[in-house]
Design a protein around this motif. Structure first.
Motif, PDB file in Angstrom:
ATOM      1  N   ASP A  43      35.287 120.673  82.645  1.00  0.00           N
ATOM      2  CA  ASP A  43      35.313 121.570  83.799  1.00  0.00           C
ATOM      3  C   ASP A  43      35.250 122.997  83.295  1.00  0.00           C
ATOM      4  N   LEU A  44      34.225 123.731  83.732  1.00  0.00           N
ATOM      5  CA  LEU A  44      34.146 125.156  83.448  1.00  0.00           C
ATOM      6  C   LEU A  44      34.893 125.878  84.567  1.00  0.00           C
ATOM      7  N   GLU A  45      34.718 127.182  84.673  1.00  0.00           N
ATOM      8  CA  GLU A  45      35.447 127.922  85.706  1.00  0.00           C
ATOM      9  C   GLU A  45      35.077 127.434  87.111  1.00  0.00           C
ATOM     10  N   ASN A  46      33.785 127.345  87.404  1.00  0.00           N
ATOM     11  CA  ASN A  46      33.331 126.898  88.722  1.00  0.00           C
ATOM     12  C   ASN A  46      32.480 125.643  88.675  1.00  0.00           C
ATOM     13  N   VAL A  47      31.921 125.331  87.544  1.00  0.00           N
ATOM     14  CA  VAL A  47      30.971 124.224  87.418  1.00  0.00           C
ATOM     15  C   VAL A  47      31.622 123.072  86.665  1.00  0.00           C
ATOM     16  N   LYS A  48      31.263 121.868  87.083  1.00  0.00           N
ATOM     17  CA  LYS A  48      31.764 120.664  86.421  1.00  0.00           C
ATOM     18  C   LYS A  48      30.590 119.952  85.749  1.00  0.00           C
ATOM     19  N   ALA A  49      30.751 119.616  84.474  1.00  0.00           N
ATOM     20  CA  ALA A  49      29.747 118.858  83.732  1.00  0.00           C
ATOM     21  C   ALA A  49      30.231 117.421  83.637  1.00  0.00           C
ATOM     22  N   ARG A  50      29.395 116.483  84.033  1.00  0.00           N
ATOM     23  CA  ARG A  50      29.796 115.081  84.081  1.00  0.00           C
ATOM     24  C   ARG A  50      28.812 114.180  83.347  1.00  0.00           C
ATOM     25  N   ASN A  51      29.345 113.175  82.674  1.00  0.00           N
ATOM     26  CA  ASN A  51      28.599 112.091  82.026  1.00  0.00           C
ATOM     27  C   ASN A  51      27.485 112.592  81.108  1.00  0.00           C
ATOM     28  N   THR A  76      24.964 130.160  87.225  1.00  0.00           N
ATOM     29  CA  THR A  76      24.013 129.947  86.145  1.00  0.00           C
ATOM     30  C   THR A  76      24.769 129.332  84.972  1.00  0.00           C
ATOM     31  N   VAL A  77      24.249 128.241  84.459  1.00  0.00           N
ATOM     32  CA  VAL A  77      24.857 127.553  83.325  1.00  0.00           C
ATOM     33  C   VAL A  77      23.852 127.555  82.181  1.00  0.00           C
ATOM     34  N   ARG A  78      24.354 127.914  81.001  1.00  0.00           N
ATOM     35  CA  ARG A  78      23.511 127.900  79.806  1.00  0.00           C
ATOM     36  C   ARG A  78      24.000 126.782  78.897  1.00  0.00           C
ATOM     37  N   ILE A  79      23.074 125.916  78.527  1.00  0.00           N
ATOM     38  CA  ILE A  79      23.356 124.817  77.608  1.00  0.00           C
ATOM     39  C   ILE A  79      22.884 125.265  76.230  1.00  0.00           C
ATOM     40  N   GLN A  80      23.812 125.379  75.288  1.00  0.00           N
ATOM     41  CA  GLN A  80      23.479 125.813  73.932  1.00  0.00           C
ATOM     42  C   GLN A  80      23.622 124.634  72.976  1.00  0.00           C
ATOM     43  N   VAL A 124      27.919 114.468  68.867  1.00  0.00           N
ATOM     44  CA  VAL A 124      27.285 115.766  68.637  1.00  0.00           C
ATOM     45  C   VAL A 124      27.913 116.778  69.585  1.00  0.00           C
ATOM     46  N   SER A 125      27.788 118.051  69.242  1.00  0.00           N
ATOM     47  CA  SER A 125      28.377 119.117  70.057  1.00  0.00           C
ATOM     48  C   SER A 125      27.306 119.954  70.725  1.00  0.00           C
ATOM     49  N   ILE A 126      27.559 120.274  71.984  1.00  0.00           N
ATOM     50  CA  ILE A 126      26.775 121.274  72.698  1.00  0.00           C
ATOM     51  C   ILE A 126      27.794 122.249  73.278  1.00  0.00           C
ATOM     52  N   TYR A 127      27.309 123.404  73.709  1.00  0.00           N
ATOM     53  CA  TYR A 127      28.185 124.397  74.326  1.00  0.00           C
ATOM     54  C   TYR A 127      27.652 124.699  75.715  1.00  0.00           C
ATOM     55  N   SER A 132      28.648 134.785  82.537  1.00  0.00           N
ATOM     56  CA  SER A 132      28.896 135.576  81.336  1.00  0.00           C
ATOM     57  C   SER A 132      30.136 135.106  80.579  1.00  0.00           C
ATOM     58  N   ASN A 133      30.753 134.013  81.032  1.00  0.00           N
ATOM     59  CA  ASN A 133      31.942 133.490  80.357  1.00  0.00           C
ATOM     60  C   ASN A 133      31.579 132.901  79.005  1.00  0.00           C
ATOM     61  N   SER A 134      32.545 132.900  78.093  1.00  0.00           N
ATOM     62  CA  SER A 134      32.291 132.329  76.777  1.00  0.00           C
ATOM     63  C   SER A 134      32.113 130.825  76.890  1.00  0.00           C
ATOM     64  N   GLY A 135      31.362 130.259  75.952  1.00  0.00           N
ATOM     65  CA  GLY A 135      31.019 128.849  76.013  1.00  0.00           C
ATOM     66  C   GLY A 135      32.170 127.923  75.683  1.00  0.00           C
ATOM     67  N   ARG A 136      32.096 126.737  76.239  1.00  0.00           N
ATOM     68  CA  ARG A 136      33.066 125.681  75.946  1.00  0.00           C
ATOM     69  C   ARG A 136      32.338 124.553  75.244  1.00  0.00           C
TER      70      ARG A 136
END
Length: 166
Positions: A43-51, A76-80, A124-127, A132-136
């Motif tokens: 869970d990010l601040e407003n967005v939830k990433a699932r599965n 806006t979500v950035r996948i790094q 594996v890791s993604i961020y 503009s929040n820092s990545g998780r």
């Protein structure tokens, strides 16, 4: 007579406490949050990433997952990620409408073709960055078609178009 009643009540109370004691000390398992599938969630601040999972195909691999925006504002979500072939960091930005859901590789959408350079069974890791929040960091499993339920995902990799990274 009173001693017999007191003894009967004491024995009944001891039996009740003895057989239900685990409820007093054990947490209720259904109250614990967990990812109910093979994928990872965050869970990010407003967005939830699932599965989120990474599927290794015969030629290349792909990122699968779902982003959910339950807020009343667009996000806006950035996948790094680190491209294993080029050994450099890349990112992909996606926009989510208020209350929107973005399936990546699920429900008829194409996965993101990325090379995270790992073998099935590894992590594996993604961020994920929201605005503009820092990545998780999100550690995701690497899967392949060893299990038959993942064969459709491997097949989807064959028809996917490589992602355009920034």
């Amino acid at each position: 007579m009173a001693i017999r009643k007191l003894a009967a009540v004491s024995i009944a109370a001891a039996v009740m406490l003895g057989t239900s004691g685990c409820n007093f000390t054990s947490p209720v398992a259904s109250m614990e949050q967990y990812a109910p599938s093979d994928g990872s969630q965050i869970d990010l601040e407003n967005v939830k990433a699932r599965n989120f999972i990474y599927v290794a195909g015969e030629e290349f691999g792909g990122l699968f997952g779902t982003l959910v925006n339950p807020s009343l504002e667009a996000q806006t979500v950035r996948i790094q990620y680190t491209d294993a072939t080029l050994a450099e960091k890349k990112s992909i930005s996606v926009n989510l409408l208020p209350g929107g859901v973005l399936d990546i590789g699920y429900n008829g959408t194409a996965p993101l073709l990325v090379d995270l350079g790992s073998t099935p069974g590894a992590m594996v890791s993604i961020y994920l960055n929201e605005g503009s929040n820092s990545g998780r960091e999100l550690n995701i499993p690497v899967l392949d078609a060893t299990l038959p339920e993942y064969q459709p995902l491997v097949d989807a990799l064959n028809s996917a178009v490589p992602a355009s990274a920034e």
